[in-house]
Design a protein around this motif. Structure first.
Motif, short mmCIF file in Angstrom:
data_model
loop_
_atom_site.label_atom_id
_atom_site.label_comp_id
_atom_site.label_asym_id
_atom_site.label_seq_id
_atom_site.Cartn_x
_atom_site.Cartn_y
_atom_site.Cartn_z
N LEU A 486 8.84 4.32 2.67
CA LEU A 486 7.80 3.41 3.74
C LEU A 486 8.76 2.30 4.62
O LEU A 486 8.35 1.31 5.26
N ILE A 487 9.25 1.96 3.89
CA ILE A 487 11.22 1.24 4.61
C ILE A 487 11.29 2.06 6.04
O ILE A 487 11.97 3.10 5.72
N PRO A 488 11.73 1.57 6.47
CA PRO A 488 12.69 1.80 8.58
C PRO A 488 13.95 2.53 7.44
O PRO A 488 14.63 1.37 7.10
N LYS A 489 13.61 3.69 8.08
CA LYS A 489 15.65 4.43 7.59
C LYS A 489 16.57 3.82 8.38
O LYS A 489 17.33 3.76 7.16
N GLU A 490 16.66 2.86 9.67
CA GLU A 490 17.74 2.35 9.61
C GLU A 490 18.07 1.28 9.35
O GLU A 490 19.38 0.06 9.67
N ALA A 491 16.90 0.41 8.55
CA ALA A 491 16.90 -0.95 8.85
C ALA A 491 18.36 -1.17 7.48
O ALA A 491 18.61 -1.14 6.84
N THR A 492 19.16 -2.11 7.82
CA THR A 492 20.20 -2.34 7.30
C THR A 492 20.11 -4.47 5.97
O THR A 492 18.90 -4.65 6.58
N GLY A 493 20.50 -4.43 5.23
CA GLY A 493 21.16 -5.91 4.31
C GLY A 493 20.93 -7.23 5.55
O GLY A 493 21.11 -8.63 5.12
#
Length: 496
Positions: A486-493
């Motif tokens: 459910l968390i965007p695959k390419e999202a970073t911190g």
């Protein structure tokens, strides 16, 4: 440091900076009085761990509906003002319950009235938190946006200082003072906050509803859901068509202007109450419409599931530490201070080493860390550490520091992702909604923990099945990992 504070003070004013710092210091200092509440439920009311956790879950529910307070203050001004009056109301709600509990022994000695008063107190604290956040946002927007980070740093520093002071003094107070005196002592801070509200000036808007929030949400949703900006087609069609399009566009703009003027005239003719009603209705509808977008709904669903799938046994562990391990209040206050230091450590580790990492990976390691931490609780309850000469106090201190550090590693991605998902113009209200979902998940997790403790017959003086409860908690910690898709695959911190 002093030079930096003077610079921020010169931009926003002494009274405003004092009020912001006082509100956030009070929010952190709440640990001073809520430690006393925990002992009141355990020692005076003789509640079981599950019943005590149920009282806490109900009392903290107002933190789960924070957007309601934001929308009310945005849409319904009081005497032409939409911030200071609500801050006064919220401060009174924060102040009166502690005065009543300090003066009326019969009310603090009954679980029903005590729970109602604690809920009212949290209602005031949550509302004050929302209103002050809105005041910070408005001050930054109207003064200098470059100082946004500085103002947030002041507020978070004040809350951390309040948390450390409250934890240290709370344990000392419980050892040397009666609980009613602790309630009355804490009421000094909300009283100071109430007096400080008179130092802050707010411009008068007039007696009208404020549809700005609803308009900003609706306009943003219009851009995403049907109003697509026109492409540059000057190279694809003759200039004659472009000329015709410009004329049509001018006519449409004039028509829209006429409609807007007419709608404003109709709006002014409506009764004030009806203006408020339509403004609230539009704001709630638009906010729900924004939240239903998959790009927002899916990540928030994961953070909600990450709370409700893991039973919260913190109150049960408090009973175990005080009754079975015989840890005194002053030591537990020290443990909470260590927890605050662990929170700061978690923030430093995240900003220094993890912000370039994919969020899915960070959250996976955070869940594994929480599972490992629960294993430390298993060691504590099974008394296995005694064989190696490790004291109970050292185990509790390490557990407190690691728990807050790991939870901060899990909470930082939530903050970053929330900031990335909030559309321009509605950041404050939508972010409050995200925080409310997080708080609601924590509340439900507490309900689940209370139910598990009751099912296992874990009660005051009877901790035979506590070990089984912690084992179940460890197993449940792995459930959120399954839903990380459910968390965007390419999202970073990194905040976008």
């Amino acid at each position: 440091m002093i030079k930096w504070l003077k610079q921020v003070q010169s931009v926003f004013g002494t009274s405003f900076l004092w009020l912001i710092s006082l509100v956030y210091f009070t929010q952190g200092f709440r640990s001073f009085v809520w430690t006393a509440v925990s002992y009141q439920l355990k020692d005076e009311l003789k509640l079981s761990p599950s019943a005590s956790q149920l009282v806490f879950s109900v009392a903290f529910f107002p933190w789960s509906i924070k957007p309601v307070y934001g929308i009310l203050s945005d849409c319904i001004p009081i005497r032409g003002q939409k911030r200071v009056p609500y801050l006064v109301i919220s401060t009174i709600l924060s102040l009166l319950p502690w005065l009543i509990l300090g003066l009326k022994e019969s009310l603090r000695s009954s679980s029903g009235p005590l729970m109602i008063l604690l809920t009212a107190q949290n209602l005031g604290s949550a509302m004050a938190d929302v209103v002050v956040d809105a005041m910070i946002a408005e001050a930054v927007r109207s003064e200098r946006a470059a100082f946004a980070g500085d103002l947030q740093s002041v507020s978070w520093s004040a809350m951390a200082l309040g948390g450390i002071c409250g934890s240290l003094l709370g344990g000392y107070a419980l050892t040397n003072l009666q609980i009613d005196r602790i309630f009355l002592l804490f009421s000094v801070l909300p009283a100071m906050q109430l007096l400080s509200c008179g130092l802050v000036e707010e411009s008068t808007l007039g007696n009208k509803a404020l549809p700005d929030l609803a308009n900003s949400i609706s306009s943003h949703l219009g851009d995403q859901n049907g109003l697509v900006p026109e492409k540059d087609v000057s190279k694809e069609v003759p200039s004659r068509n472009n000329s015709m399009r410009r004329k049509k566009s001018q006519k449409n703009n004039k028509a829209r202007t006429v409609i807007t003027i007419k709608s404003e005239a109709v709006e002014k003719k409506r009764p004030l109450v009806m203006q408020w009603f339509y403004s609230l209705k539009a704001a709630f509808y638009s906010l729900c419409k924004a939240f239903k977008q998959p790009v927002i709904l899916r990540p928030m669903t994961w953070f909600f599931l990450a709370h409700i799938t893991i039973p919260n046994l913190s109150t049960v562990m408090f009973y175990y530490q005080t009754e079975f391990l015989n840890l005194d209040p002053s030591f537990l206050g020290t443990a909470r201070v260590v927890g605050w230091l662990g929170l700061m450590l978690g923030t430093f580790i995240y900003n220094r080493y993890l912000k370039h990492m994919k969020l899915r990976r960070i959250l996976t390691w955070a869940q594994l860390g929480l599972a490992t931490l629960s294993i430390l609780d298993i060691v504590l309850v099974s008394r296995f550490h005694i064989e190696f000469g490790i004291s109970d106090k050292l185990m509790v201190l390490c557990g407190s520091a690691l728990a807050d550090a790991i939870n901060q590693l899990k909470f930082m991605p939530f903050l970053i992702l929330s900031g990335q998902l909030c559309p321009p113009g509605i950041e404050g209200t939508l972010f409050a909604l995200f925080m409310s979902i997080n708080n609601l998940g924590s509340t439900i997790g507490s309900f689940v923990g209370a139910g598990l403790a009751s099912l296992l017959n874990v009660s005051s003086g009877s901790f035979d099945n506590l070990l089984l409860g912690i084992v179940i908690q460890v197993i449940c910690t792995f459930i959120p990992i399954v839903f990380l898709f459910l968390i965007p695959k390419e999202a970073t911190g990194l905040a976008s």
